[in-house]
Design a protein around this motif. Structure first.
Motif, short mmCIF file in Angstrom:
data_model
loop_
_atom_site.label_atom_id
_atom_site.label_comp_id
_atom_site.label_asym_id
_atom_site.label_seq_id
_atom_site.Cartn_x
_atom_site.Cartn_y
_atom_site.Cartn_z
N LEU A 29 0.65 -1.22 0.10
CA LEU A 29 -0.07 -0.06 0.02
C LEU A 29 0.69 1.44 0.06
CD1 LEU A 29 -2.92 -1.08 2.44
CD2 LEU A 29 -3.22 -0.57 -0.02
N ALA A 30 1.89 1.13 0.86
CA ALA A 30 2.98 2.28 0.92
C ALA A 30 3.39 2.65 -0.37
CB ALA A 30 3.96 2.39 1.95
N ALA A 31 3.79 1.52 -1.29
CA ALA A 31 4.37 1.71 -2.40
C ALA A 31 3.57 2.28 -3.65
CB ALA A 31 5.23 0.36 -3.10
N LEU A 65 -1.91 -8.22 -4.42
CA LEU A 65 -2.46 -7.12 -5.08
C LEU A 65 -4.11 -7.27 -5.11
CD1 LEU A 65 0.25 -5.63 -7.29
CD2 LEU A 65 -0.66 -4.45 -5.38
N VAL A 66 -4.36 -8.51 -5.83
CA VAL A 66 -5.68 -8.68 -6.13
C VAL A 66 -6.60 -8.90 -4.76
CG1 VAL A 66 -7.21 -10.77 -7.00
CG2 VAL A 66 -5.43 -9.98 -8.24
N ARG A 67 -5.99 -9.39 -4.02
CA ARG A 67 -6.76 -9.57 -2.51
C ARG A 67 -6.72 -8.09 -2.15
NH1 ARG A 67 -3.14 -14.18 -0.12
NH2 ARG A 67 -2.27 -13.76 -1.72
N ILE A 68 -5.76 -7.02 -2.00
CA ILE A 68 -6.06 -5.73 -1.48
C ILE A 68 -7.06 -5.17 -2.28
CG2 ILE A 68 -4.82 -3.70 -1.43
CD1 ILE A 68 -2.31 -5.11 -0.67
N VAL A 69 -7.17 -5.06 -3.66
CA VAL A 69 -8.32 -4.65 -4.53
C VAL A 69 -9.68 -5.13 -4.00
CG1 VAL A 69 -9.09 -4.58 -7.04
CG2 VAL A 69 -6.62 -4.03 -6.71
N ASP A 70 -9.75 -6.71 -3.93
CA ASP A 70 -10.95 -7.16 -3.46
C ASP A 70 -11.40 -6.72 -2.10
OD1 ASP A 70 -10.95 -8.62 -5.76
OD2 ASP A 70 -10.33 -10.58 -4.77
N ARG A 71 -10.57 -6.29 -1.19
CA ARG A 71 -11.15 -5.81 0.17
C ARG A 71 -11.34 -4.13 0.07
NH1 ARG A 71 -10.46 -10.70 0.07
NH2 ARG A 71 -10.23 -11.78 1.82
N LEU A 73 -9.07 -1.78 -0.69
CA LEU A 73 -7.92 -0.73 -0.13
C LEU A 73 -7.20 -0.12 -1.29
CD1 LEU A 73 -6.65 -3.30 2.60
CD2 LEU A 73 -8.02 -1.06 3.11
N LEU A 74 -7.38 -0.86 -2.35
CA LEU A 74 -6.86 -0.37 -3.43
C LEU A 74 -7.86 -0.39 -4.74
CD1 LEU A 74 -3.14 -1.60 -3.85
CD2 LEU A 74 -3.95 0.55 -3.26
N ARG A 75 -7.70 0.34 -5.78
CA ARG A 75 -8.42 0.39 -7.19
C ARG A 75 -7.61 0.04 -8.21
NH1 ARG A 75 -11.65 5.39 -9.67
NH2 ARG A 75 -9.51 5.76 -9.94
N LYS A 76 -8.29 -0.81 -9.01
CA LYS A 76 -7.62 -1.49 -10.29
C LYS A 76 -8.43 -0.90 -11.35
CE LYS A 76 -6.13 -5.49 -12.77
NZ LYS A 76 -5.89 -6.96 -12.69
N LEU A 77 -7.85 0.05 -12.33
CA LEU A 77 -8.11 0.86 -13.35
C LEU A 77 -8.37 -0.28 -14.43
CD1 LEU A 77 -5.86 3.86 -13.04
CD2 LEU A 77 -8.23 3.68 -12.16
N PRO A 78 -9.19 -0.08 -15.53
CA PRO A 78 -9.42 -0.83 -16.61
C PRO A 78 -8.19 -1.10 -17.20
CG PRO A 78 -10.97 0.96 -16.68
CD PRO A 78 -9.66 1.30 -15.64
N ASP A 79 -7.20 -0.50 -17.39
CA ASP A 79 -5.87 -0.79 -18.21
C ASP A 79 -4.97 -1.62 -17.07
OD1 ASP A 79 -4.86 0.95 -16.40
OD2 ASP A 79 -4.02 2.46 -17.66
N GLY A 80 -5.33 -2.11 -16.05
CA GLY A 80 -4.52 -3.01 -15.22
C GLY A 80 -3.89 -2.13 -14.13
N ARG A 81 -3.51 -1.02 -14.28
CA ARG A 81 -2.76 -0.05 -13.09
C ARG A 81 -3.77 -0.13 -11.94
NH1 ARG A 81 -1.45 5.51 -15.59
NH2 ARG A 81 -3.59 5.03 -16.04
N LEU A 82 -2.96 0.09 -10.67
CA LEU A 82 -3.33 0.34 -9.52
C LEU A 82 -3.27 1.56 -8.81
CD1 LEU A 82 -1.70 -2.83 -8.72
CD2 LEU A 82 -4.09 -2.68 -8.52
#
Length: 86
Positions: A29-31, A65-71, A73-82
């Motif tokens: 998350l910090a990165a 990263l997938v787990r963090i997005v699923d929870r 805490l992060l958002r995955k954009l349509p182009d795959g970037r976070l």
């Protein structure tokens, strides 16, 4: 009982403290935050010290990263970037 242990990552809730996350997840998350904009998994790996030249070493990071997005805490954009939600 065999198998691997499952690390529970809490869903994002108002007032939730990220210090409850395992250290690996806190570094991830910090990165993403430190990047200042949307990043790819490979870029996150470079910051957290994953050997991104070896696909087998990058895949566990992608899973986290997938787990963090699923929870949430992060958002995955349509182009795959976070990116961070905040």
């Amino acid at each position: 009982m065999g198998g691997r242990a499952v690390m529970l990552i809490p869903h994002r809730e108002p007032g939730a403290d990220e210090s409850m996350l395992p250290p690996d997840y806190q570094r991830i998350l910090a990165a993403v935050r430190q990047a200042g904009g949307p990043v790819m998994a490979r870029e996150v790996g470079e910051v957290v010290g994953v050997d991104v030249s070896v696909r087998a070493k990058l895949e566990p990071l992608r899973s986290k990263l997938v787990r963090i997005v699923d929870r949430g805490l992060l958002r995955k954009l349509p182009d795959g970037r976070l990116t961070t939600r905040l």
